[in-house]
Design a protein around this motif. Structure first.
Motif, PDB file in Angstrom:
ATOM      1  N   ALA A 364       0.840  -1.334   0.036  1.00 48.51           N
ATOM      2  CA  ALA A 364       0.022   0.125   0.131  1.00 48.51           C
ATOM      3  C   ALA A 364       0.985   1.495  -0.065  1.00 48.51           C
ATOM      4  N   GLY A 365       2.207   1.293  -0.224  1.00 45.28           N
ATOM      5  CA  GLY A 365       3.036   2.245   0.011  1.00 45.28           C
ATOM      6  C   GLY A 365       3.351   2.940   1.148  1.00 45.28           C
ATOM      7  N   GLY A 366       2.734   2.180   2.275  1.00 46.52           N
ATOM      8  CA  GLY A 366       3.059   2.834   3.604  1.00 46.52           C
ATOM      9  C   GLY A 366       2.227   3.752   3.984  1.00 46.52           C
ATOM     10  N   PHE A 367       2.533   4.102   5.261  1.00 40.69           N
ATOM     11  CA  PHE A 367       1.434   5.478   5.921  1.00 40.69           C
ATOM     12  C   PHE A 367       1.372   6.602   5.079  1.00 40.69           C
ATOM     13  N   THR A 368       0.665   7.548   5.184  1.00 36.65           N
ATOM     14  CA  THR A 368       0.776   8.851   4.682  1.00 36.65           C
ATOM     15  C   THR A 368       1.436   9.691   5.813  1.00 36.65           C
ATOM     16  N   ASP A 369       1.649  10.832   5.480  1.00 41.60           N
ATOM     17  CA  ASP A 369       2.254  12.048   6.696  1.00 41.60           C
ATOM     18  C   ASP A 369       1.331  12.045   7.687  1.00 41.60           C
ATOM     19  N   ARG A 370      -0.098  12.082   7.717  1.00 42.04           N
ATOM     20  CA  ARG A 370      -0.885  12.295   8.832  1.00 42.04           C
ATOM     21  C   ARG A 370      -1.371  11.171   9.580  1.00 42.04           C
ATOM     22  N   ALA A 371      -0.796   9.723   9.047  1.00 40.05           N
ATOM     23  CA  ALA A 371      -1.313   8.719   9.486  1.00 40.05           C
ATOM     24  C   ALA A 371      -1.188   8.460  11.125  1.00 40.05           C
ATOM     25  N   TYR A 372      -2.126   7.954  11.809  1.00 45.91           N
ATOM     26  CA  TYR A 372      -2.020   7.431  13.156  1.00 45.91           C
ATOM     27  C   TYR A 372      -1.319   6.120  13.315  1.00 45.91           C
ATOM     28  N   THR A 373       0.000   6.132  13.418  1.00 49.00           N
ATOM     29  CA  THR A 373       0.767   4.829  13.452  1.00 49.00           C
ATOM     30  C   THR A 373       0.849   4.101  14.551  1.00 49.00           C
ATOM     31  N   PHE A 374       0.233   4.667  15.374  1.00 47.87           N
ATOM     32  CA  PHE A 374       0.685   3.795  16.884  1.00 47.87           C
ATOM     33  C   PHE A 374      -0.253   2.418  16.840  1.00 47.87           C
ATOM     34  N   SER A 375      -1.287   2.341  16.028  1.00 45.38           N
ATOM     35  CA  SER A 375      -2.062   1.036  16.017  1.00 45.38           C
ATOM     36  C   SER A 375      -2.872   1.154  15.057  1.00 45.38           C
ATOM     37  N   ILE A 376      -3.330   0.083  14.410  1.00 40.98           N
ATOM     38  CA  ILE A 376      -4.227  -0.289  13.166  1.00 40.98           C
ATOM     39  C   ILE A 376      -5.247  -1.149  13.748  1.00 40.98           C
ATOM     40  N   THR A 377      -6.426  -0.573  13.218  1.00 43.43           N
ATOM     41  CA  THR A 377      -7.883  -1.198  13.564  1.00 43.43           C
ATOM     42  C   THR A 377      -8.170  -2.295  12.323  1.00 43.43           C
ATOM     43  N   LEU A 378      -8.441  -3.484  13.053  1.00 48.06           N
ATOM     44  CA  LEU A 378      -8.822  -4.742  12.214  1.00 48.06           C
ATOM     45  C   LEU A 378     -10.267  -5.132  12.365  1.00 48.06           C
ATOM     46  N   ARG A 379     -10.831  -5.120  11.089  1.00 43.15           N
ATOM     47  CA  ARG A 379     -12.160  -5.804  11.093  1.00 43.15           C
ATOM     48  C   ARG A 379     -12.211  -7.137  10.598  1.00 43.15           C
ATOM     49  N   ARG A 380     -12.362  -8.187  11.335  1.00 47.38           N
ATOM     50  CA  ARG A 380     -11.966  -9.718  10.888  1.00 47.38           C
ATOM     51  C   ARG A 380     -13.392 -10.592  10.584  1.00 47.38           C
ATOM     52  N   ASN A 381     -13.648 -11.233   9.659  1.00 44.43           N
ATOM     53  CA  ASN A 381     -14.737 -12.182   9.719  1.00 44.43           C
ATOM     54  C   ASN A 381     -14.803 -13.285  10.633  1.00 44.43           C
ATOM     55  N   THR A 382     -15.784 -13.699  11.355  1.00 45.34           N
ATOM     56  CA  THR A 382     -15.737 -14.778  12.004  1.00 45.34           C
ATOM     57  C   THR A 382     -16.981 -15.797  11.582  1.00 45.34           C
ATOM     58  N   PRO A 383     -16.947 -17.096  11.995  1.00 47.13           N
ATOM     59  CA  PRO A 383     -18.037 -17.986  11.286  1.00 47.13           C
ATOM     60  C   PRO A 383     -19.409 -17.367  11.683  1.00 47.13           C
ATOM     61  N   ARG A 384     -19.489 -16.360  12.766  1.00 47.96           N
ATOM     62  CA  ARG A 384     -21.121 -15.948  13.016  1.00 47.96           C
ATOM     63  C   ARG A 384     -21.181 -14.548  12.676  1.00 47.96           C
ATOM     64  N   GLU A 385     -20.135 -13.814  13.072  1.00 49.16           N
ATOM     65  CA  GLU A 385     -20.311 -12.323  13.089  1.00 49.16           C
ATOM     66  C   GLU A 385     -19.039 -11.584  12.554  1.00 49.16           C
ATOM     67  N   LEU A 386     -18.865 -10.368  12.905  1.00 49.89           N
ATOM     68  CA  LEU A 386     -17.523  -9.772  12.641  1.00 49.89           C
ATOM     69  C   LEU A 386     -16.821  -9.513  14.169  1.00 49.89           C
ATOM     70  N   ARG A 387     -15.514  -9.090  14.189  1.00 53.81           N
ATOM     71  CA  ARG A 387     -14.607  -8.875  15.281  1.00 53.81           C
ATOM     72  C   ARG A 387     -13.759  -7.926  14.882  1.00 53.81           C
ATOM     73  N   ILE A 388     -13.743  -6.727  15.904  1.00 55.82           N
ATOM     74  CA  ILE A 388     -12.703  -5.618  15.806  1.00 55.82           C
ATOM     75  C   ILE A 388     -11.534  -6.142  16.904  1.00 55.82           C
ATOM     76  N   SER A 389     -10.339  -5.918  16.148  1.00 65.15           N
ATOM     77  CA  SER A 389      -9.061  -5.951  17.060  1.00 65.15           C
ATOM     78  C   SER A 389      -8.202  -4.888  16.576  1.00 65.15           C
ATOM     79  N   THR A 390      -7.321  -4.648  17.838  1.00 69.29           N
ATOM     80  CA  THR A 390      -6.300  -3.264  17.305  1.00 69.29           C
ATOM     81  C   THR A 390      -4.999  -4.161  17.263  1.00 69.29           C
ATOM     82  N   ILE A 391      -4.209  -3.726  16.262  1.00 66.68           N
ATOM     83  CA  ILE A 391      -2.891  -4.237  15.990  1.00 66.68           C
ATOM     84  C   ILE A 391      -1.939  -3.147  16.470  1.00 66.68           C
ATOM     85  N   THR A 392      -0.953  -3.426  17.456  1.00 68.80           N
ATOM     86  CA  THR A 392      -0.139  -2.134  17.748  1.00 68.80           C
ATOM     87  C   THR A 392       1.049  -2.302  16.466  1.00 68.80           C
ATOM     88  N   GLN A 393       2.041  -1.314  16.925  1.00 60.97           N
ATOM     89  CA  GLN A 393       3.197  -1.383  16.190  1.00 60.97           C
ATOM     90  C   GLN A 393       4.122  -2.231  16.156  1.00 60.97           C
TER      91      GLN A 393
END
Length: 806
Positions: A364-393
């Motif tokens: 994806a070319g890396g982060f932009t200059d205004r990106a919040y790089t401390f963590s990335i939010t993940l939305r993942r599919n599970t067999p029943r529903e969606l799940r939100i996770s936080t991925i740190t640096q």
């Protein structure tokens, strides 16, 4: 058309001969259309000779005939049209589509679809339609990285047919070899490789070259030619030969798997894997893999293509040259994830086994200059529903993506974690970092290089952000703080310190100078400024200044309730010579803020004021007014007298553009008459020649200008103009003389006295008013008076008789 491809209809439709037989009338119409519309069947460059309207009409009628794109192109190939012609037609159609979509005008697709309404669902899936669908899908859906490579109209991946023969080129049937013999003997041969794989020349035995590289084929042909040319290509022989590739053969490549348009394609033998992928529309963005594309030769995978190598690093190592009967298979995609938010290329990316989120972030070319790089939010599919996770640096380098993941990178907040500010009367105002050396107000002012000399030391203010983000003001004595007489103030994040300047707390100081100086002005106040200094700053005295009468007006700054008398300002007077020297008693007078200096003008000093005298005078021109009491008679004596042709009764005096009626003859005879006016700047006097005409205007039958005749009366001149009209107001007639004076008609009882006529006069006869209220004639007035008198006598008699009865 969006692709330069020729798809073999015969290899995929076994009943094609019968279908073409049934559609023979349509094919005949198609080829007649080509000949009638374009007229280029026998010309070398065909597509270039078509304009846009002809291409649209051609494509519309060809599609309307019921043929698919495959059938149209196959039929065109059978009639001698080349791949280049078809490619150019496709590029022209793509350009027309692109221009019509950009301008929002009537599009080519709309024109084509109008002729296909009701039959679109029965048409085979065509390449142009598939690409249009893909373009519409990419507008609604997230962008799939790599899909645009095969949708661009300016990128064709066409093989270059003008390059030198590659040394590793493998010769095959239908290739043409050019043999050039030069030196002591010259000869040229163009040899076509037979289906058996051999070539023949002269009376030599066939030479088998199929499957050899061009270099090996050259060695074999030269070896056979040595039977006819002794020592060929040997030093000292004088005879040499070279073998190059002429016309190249066509090869057939099959595209299978998840491609936009699978099938068998006829390509040039110089084509590569990328050429074939582009002609087939590339991997299907919905289901195809961009990283697992197999080139199969003789039932064996010889290369696996990863298009990300080309897209991200321009690495074409997998773009191998194809051979006849090669198969390219595009497999289903494996793992796809989506990157959105503050990355340089938000898109859907394909991930291979073993790759981590760090690899996807690089895609994806890396982060932009205004990106919040401390963590990335993940939305993942599970067999029943969606799940939100936080991925740190720390987890990015080892985190393994799964299919369907959506990674969102946020934007940094518009706030600072350690900013403090100082503004106002410090040497270096601005933003500073809270910490280490800057923790208190005193340390912050010291880092800002201290207070300015104009700092107001008695009071400063500290603005602090409270927990609810409201601002709180904390005042303090900055002078005592810097002298360590009070306790220092600790700083917190987002604190802002403002130091007042003494200039911020008072009205701006200035002094002014007016009057007879070269540059009257208002300037900022400067301490110890004297009157002579201010005069020098204003450019010195004007020529008419009176230096001995200089006045200075000064405001009374004390409380006016305690001041006796009616004075509102203090006035000081000075005498200065033209060398700007004050009297010794006034030399130490210093100006204060808001003082106004007045330089008076000499009472007898004045600029030259001119009066114009022209016409029949001895010396016409501009004359300066000598004194304030100079009058018209004085000026007429200064011009040296009148010329012999001067007409003094017609002389005109003007002021500010308006003619003032004046009898200059009477003024010369008696200067004491009221018309002898005082002269003003801009006055003008005109002494004309004797006029010889009289003008009759207004309510006469023939308004005109006629010659002046001595002795003719007013009515005589009216008669010369045809007499009065029916709506003429004769009693209001008047005359305007040449000098601007006027005379009107006078009346005594029933007699009228008309004005005298002089040369240059204008006779004016007014019209009756347009309303119906015209004045009564004398006869009407007499009749009305008689009626009123009779009625009065009758009424009186009736009243007397009534009184007698009662």
């Amino acid at each position: 058309m969006n692709r330069s491809r020729t798809q073999s209809y015969w290899s995929t439709h076994h009943d094609a001969p019968f279908l073409l037989f049934r559609q023979l009338p349509a094919l005949s119409f198609f080829f007649l259309l080509l000949a009638a519309t374009t007229g280029f069947a026998q010309q070398p460059s065909r597509a270039d000779q078509l304009n846009d309207e002809q291409i649209i009409e051609f494509y519309q009628r060809a599609q309307g005939s019921g043929l698919t794109e495959m059938q149209i192109e196959q039929a065109a190939m059978s009639q001698g049209y080349t791949l280049t012609d078809i490619a150019k037609m496709r590029q022209r159609m793509a350009k027309i589509r692109q221009q019509s979509n950009r301008t929002g005008q009537f599009s080519v697709d709309t024109l084509i679809n109008r002729s296909q309404q009701g039959t679109l669902s029965q048409r085979p899936y065509a390449l142009g339609d598939s690409l249009n669908l893909l373009r519409r899908d990419t507008i609604r859906r997230p962008y799939i990285f790599g899909a645009s490579l095969f949708q661009g109209t300016n990128l064709t991946f066409e093989p270059n047919l003008r390059i030198a023969t590659p040394r590793n080129y493998v010769v095959g049937p239908d290739d043409e070899l050019v043999v050039e013999i030069y030196g002591n003997s010259t000869e040229s041969f163009r040899l076509r490789v037979t289906p058996e794989g051999s070539v023949r020349m002269l009376n030599l035995a066939p030479i088998f070259v199929s499957g050899l590289t061009i270099e090996q084929a050259e060695q074999r042909i030269v070896g056979r030619l040595r039977q006819a040319y002794q020592g060929l290509n040997r030093p000292g022989s004088g005879t040499y030969a070279s073998v190059t590739l002429g016309n190249i053969r066509s090869i057939r490549v099959t595209m299978v798997g998840e491609v936009v348009v699978p099938g068998t394609y006829t390509l040039s033998s110089l084509s590569t894997a990328f050429n074939a992928l582009y002609l087939s529309g590339g991997p299907n963005p919905e289901t195809g893999s961009f990283r697992d594309i197999q080139v199969i030769r003789n039932n064996r995978v010889i290369r696996t293509i990863d298009l990300y190598d080309y897209l991200l690093r321009a690495d074409k190592k997998d773009d191998i040259r194809l051979l006849d009967q090669d198969v390219i298979r595009v497999n289903d995609y494996g793992v796809r994830v989506e990157m959105v938010g503050q990355v340089k290329r938000p898109a859907i990316y394909e991930v291979k086994p073993g790759e981590t989120l760090k690899n996807v972030l690089n895609f994806a070319g890396g982060f932009t200059d205004r990106a919040y790089t401390f963590s990335i939010t993940l939305r993942r599919n599970t067999p029943r529903e969606l799940r939100i996770s936080t991925i740190t640096q720390d987890q990015i380098a080892t985190f393994i993506p799964q299919s369907g993941d959506k990674y969102t990178t946020g934007e940094i907040l518009n706030r600072y974690e350690n900013r403090i500010q100082v503004s106002g009367a410090v040497m270096r105002p601005g933003d500073y970092a809270l910490g280490n050396e800057i923790t208190t107000v005193r340390s912050l002012i010291s880092r800002a290089e201290g207070l300015r000399k104009d700092a107001f030391l008695n009071r400063a203010i500290l603005y602090r952000e409270r927990e609810n983000t409201d601002l709180e003001a904390i005042p303090f004595d900055v002078g005592r703080l810097m002298r360590n007489e009070t306790e220092d103030i600790p700083l917190l994040r987002q604190d802002s310190v403002h130091i007042y300047s003494v200039r911020d707390l008072r009205e701006p100081y200035y002094v002014s100078i007016e009057g007879a100086v070269n540059r009257p002005d208002t300037i900022p106040f400067v301490t110890n400024l004297t009157v002579t200094d201010l005069i020098a700053l204003s450019g010195g005295f004007q020529e008419g200044a009176t230096p001995t009468r200089i006045e200075v007006a000064r405001r009374i700054r004390e409380d006016t309730t305690k001041v006796t008398g009616a004075e509102t300002v203090q006035v000081f007077q000075f005498a200065i010579d033209r060398e700007l020297n004050l009297q010794p008693a006034d030399a130490r007078f210093i100006l204060k803020p808001f003082d106004v200096v007045y330089v008076r003008t000499s009472p007898r000093y004045a600029l030259q004021q001119n009066v114009s005298v022209y016409g029949e005078v001895m010396h016409p021109g501009n004359y300066a007014i000598e004194s304030r009491s100079e009058r018209i008679s004085d000026m007429l004596r200064r011009v040296g007298g009148l010329k012999s042709g001067a007409f003094l009764p017609g002389a005109r005096f003007s002021r500010r553009g308006n003619v003032i009626a004046t009898d200059l003859g009477a003024i010369l005879d008696d200067p004491g008459v009221p018309g002898n006016l005082l002269l003003e700047v801009g006055d003008s006097i005109l002494i004309p020649k004797r006029p010889e005409t009289v003008s009759i205007q207004g309510a006469v039958l023939n308004p005109s200008t006629i010659s002046y005749i001595e002795g003719l009366s007013f009515k005589d001149y009216v008669t010369q103009a045809g007499g009065f009209t029916d709506n003429a107001r004769q009693k209001r007639a008047y005359v305007v003389y040449a000098n601007g004076l006027k005379d009107r008609t006078k009346r005594f009882l029933f007699f009228r006295k008309y004005p005298k006529i002089e040369p240059g006069s204008r006779v004016i006869v007014p019209f009756e008013p347009l309303n119906d209220q015209r004045p009564l004639t004398p006869g009407e007035r007499i009749g009305l008076i008689s009626v009123l008198g009779t009625m009065t006598i009758t009424l009186t008699t009736v009243i007397i008789n009534l009184v007698r009865l009662f």
